[in-house]
Design an enzyme around this catalytic site. Structure first.
Site, mmCIF file in Angstrom:
data_model
loop_
_atom_site.group_PDB
_atom_site.id
_atom_site.type_symbol
_atom_site.label_atom_id
_atom_site.label_comp_id
_atom_site.label_asym_id
_atom_site.label_seq_id
_atom_site.Cartn_x
_atom_site.Cartn_y
_atom_site.Cartn_z
ATOM 1 N N ASP A 1 -8.871 -10.731 9.377
ATOM 2 C CA ASP A 1 -9.302 -9.722 8.407
ATOM 3 C C ASP A 1 -10.668 -9.225 8.855
ATOM 4 O O ASP A 1 -11.319 -9.833 9.696
ATOM 5 C CB ASP A 1 -9.401 -10.359 7.005
ATOM 6 C CG ASP A 1 -9.885 -9.363 5.970
ATOM 7 O OD1 ASP A 1 -9.258 -8.295 5.843
ATOM 8 O OD2 ASP A 1 -10.911 -9.616 5.314
ATOM 9 N N TYR B 1 -14.212 -2.417 7.507
ATOM 10 C CA TYR B 1 -13.368 -1.590 8.364
ATOM 11 C C TYR B 1 -12.950 -0.305 7.648
ATOM 12 O O TYR B 1 -12.625 0.684 8.278
ATOM 13 C CB TYR B 1 -12.083 -2.347 8.736
ATOM 14 C CG TYR B 1 -12.220 -3.426 9.793
ATOM 15 C CD1 TYR B 1 -13.455 -3.864 10.255
ATOM 16 C CD2 TYR B 1 -11.078 -3.996 10.334
ATOM 17 C CE1 TYR B 1 -13.533 -4.855 11.211
ATOM 18 C CE2 TYR B 1 -11.147 -4.984 11.299
ATOM 19 C CZ TYR B 1 -12.383 -5.423 11.738
ATOM 20 O OH TYR B 1 -12.452 -6.405 12.692
ATOM 21 N N CYS C 1 -5.463 -3.380 -0.746
ATOM 22 C CA CYS C 1 -6.717 -3.822 -0.123
ATOM 23 C C CYS C 1 -6.874 -5.295 -0.477
ATOM 24 O O CYS C 1 -6.571 -5.707 -1.604
ATOM 25 C CB CYS C 1 -7.899 -3.024 -0.672
ATOM 26 S SG CYS C 1 -9.512 -3.649 -0.147
ATOM 27 N N THR C 2 -7.369 -6.057 0.499
ATOM 28 C CA THR C 2 -7.498 -7.501 0.308
ATOM 29 C C THR C 2 -8.326 -7.889 -0.918
ATOM 30 O O THR C 2 -8.151 -8.966 -1.485
ATOM 31 C CB THR C 2 -8.191 -8.120 1.532
ATOM 32 O OG1 THR C 2 -9.364 -7.331 1.823
ATOM 33 C CG2 THR C 2 -7.274 -8.158 2.730
ATOM 34 N N HIS C 3 -9.278 -7.006 -1.285
ATOM 35 C CA HIS C 3 -10.218 -7.364 -2.351
ATOM 36 C C HIS C 3 -9.681 -7.114 -3.759
ATOM 37 O O HIS C 3 -10.217 -7.640 -4.728
ATOM 38 C CB HIS C 3 -11.505 -6.550 -2.205
ATOM 39 C CG HIS C 3 -12.363 -6.966 -1.057
ATOM 40 N ND1 HIS C 3 -11.901 -7.020 0.240
ATOM 41 C CD2 HIS C 3 -13.668 -7.345 -1.014
ATOM 42 C CE1 HIS C 3 -12.890 -7.411 1.026
ATOM 43 N NE2 HIS C 3 -13.968 -7.618 0.299
HETATM 44 N N1 DGL Z 1 -10.076 -5.972 4.303
HETATM 45 C C1 DGL Z 1 -10.166 -4.550 4.015
HETATM 46 C C2 DGL Z 1 -8.796 -4.025 3.599
HETATM 47 O O1 DGL Z 1 -7.947 -4.744 3.117
HETATM 48 C C3 DGL Z 1 -11.193 -4.265 2.942
HETATM 49 C C4 DGL Z 1 -12.625 -4.485 3.372
HETATM 50 C C5 DGL Z 1 -13.064 -3.586 4.493
HETATM 51 O O2 DGL Z 1 -13.157 -2.345 4.297
HETATM 52 O O3 DGL Z 1 -13.310 -4.101 5.576
HETATM 53 O O4 DGL Z 1 -8.539 -2.854 3.770
#
Ligand code: DGL
Length: 271
Positions: free
Chosen positions: A14, A46, A190-192
């Site tokens: 990630d 990212y 999104c992971t968050h």
């Molecule tokens: N891990 C990213 C996602 O799931 C979220 C955090 C980031 O922008 O790096 O898109």
């Protein structure tokens, strides 16, 4: 002694801490499996970067994990899945590689009765159109409404969840396109976002089903490993391993919220 391939770990990467929500989903669904996790904390987020940059970072992350004899690669980051999944498969055709987009899209299509599906994610995920494309691959008649919610990443990392008035206000603004029955299913792309699940659910209302792309991915991983005879034997010793590329103190602080349990050990690496 080298591990038999079925007892080898699953590699997960990630952009940082968010992918720990996906590790949590994998642990719940597949408690016997072991994970090697890489969080690219030196280069996150990212979600605001260009596709070329995200792809370059994703290839470096994948190379690091491939060198650790993994049996399967999981792209936990929605942004990296949206942009780099195809490239990673091209570079390593013999390593099974799963991202979160296809499982999340499939689960959304299965869940939606109206075919009107919402997707929330980072700016890069939304502008890639990857979820909309995957959803129409499963249901060409589906209507997709997408919305980038970049501030959700910081709110989740701060632990500002359902009790914060600021979070509620921001959620109301971002989620306005999904209110009033315009969708019956919303992909947390999104992971968050699973950290903010309660406030998201309160704002869109109880009639909108929320799809956790990490849970959907864990289900696909379980099916793939079972079908290919690669489920890990329960009696083989081994532990999960965690690596970050920078900001270890912050990672430790935020990790517990995302993983749902304290993270004792991890190492910092340079890619
Ligand atoms: N891990 C990213 C996602 O799931 C979220 C955090 C980031 O922008 O790096 O898109």
């Amino acid at each position: 002694m080298s591990l038999r391939i079925k007892d080898a770990p699953i590699g997960v990467f990630d952009s940082g801490v968010g992918g720990l929500t996906v590790v949590k989903s994998l642990r719940n669904r597949l408690p016997n499996e072991r994970v090697i996790y890489l969080g690219d904390t030196a280069r996150l987020p990212y979600g605001t970067r260009s596709p070329a940059t995200v792809e370059r970072y994703a290839v470096q992350n994948a190379n690091f994990l491939e060198a650790m004899n993994i049996k399967l690669l999981v792209i936990a980051c929605n942004t990296a899945s949206a942009i780099a999944h195809g490239r990673l498969r091209e570079l390593q055709p013999s390593l099974p590689t799963l991202g979160v987009i296809q499982p999340g899209a499939k689960q959304a299509v299965r869940t939606s009765r109206s075919g009107r599906i919402g997707v929330i994610g980072t700016e890069a995920t939304v502008s890639s159109g990857a979820y909309a494309k995957a959803i129409s691959g499963f249901n060409p008649a589906a209507e997709v409404i997408s919305q980038a919610c970049p501030l959700f990443v910081s709110l989740a990392e701060e632990g500002w969840t359902e009790h914060e008035a600021a979070t509620r206000l921001i959620a109301e603004r971002y989620l306005e396109p999904f209110q009033g029955g315009r969708v019956d299913t919303l992909v947390l792309g999104c992971t968050h976002y699973p950290i903010l699940r309660e406030v998201i659910s309160e704002v869109v209302g109880p009639d909108v089903a929320l799809i956790d792309s990490g849970d959907a991915l864990a289900e696909e991983v379980a099916i793939l490993l079972a079908e290919s005879g690669q489920l890990r034997s329960p009696d083989v010793p081994g532990e999960d391993q965690f690596f970050v590329t920078d900001a270890a103190q912050r990672f430790r602080r935020v990790a517990e919220l995302f993983l749902g349990s304290p993270l004792e050990r991890f190492d910092t690496v340079e890619l």
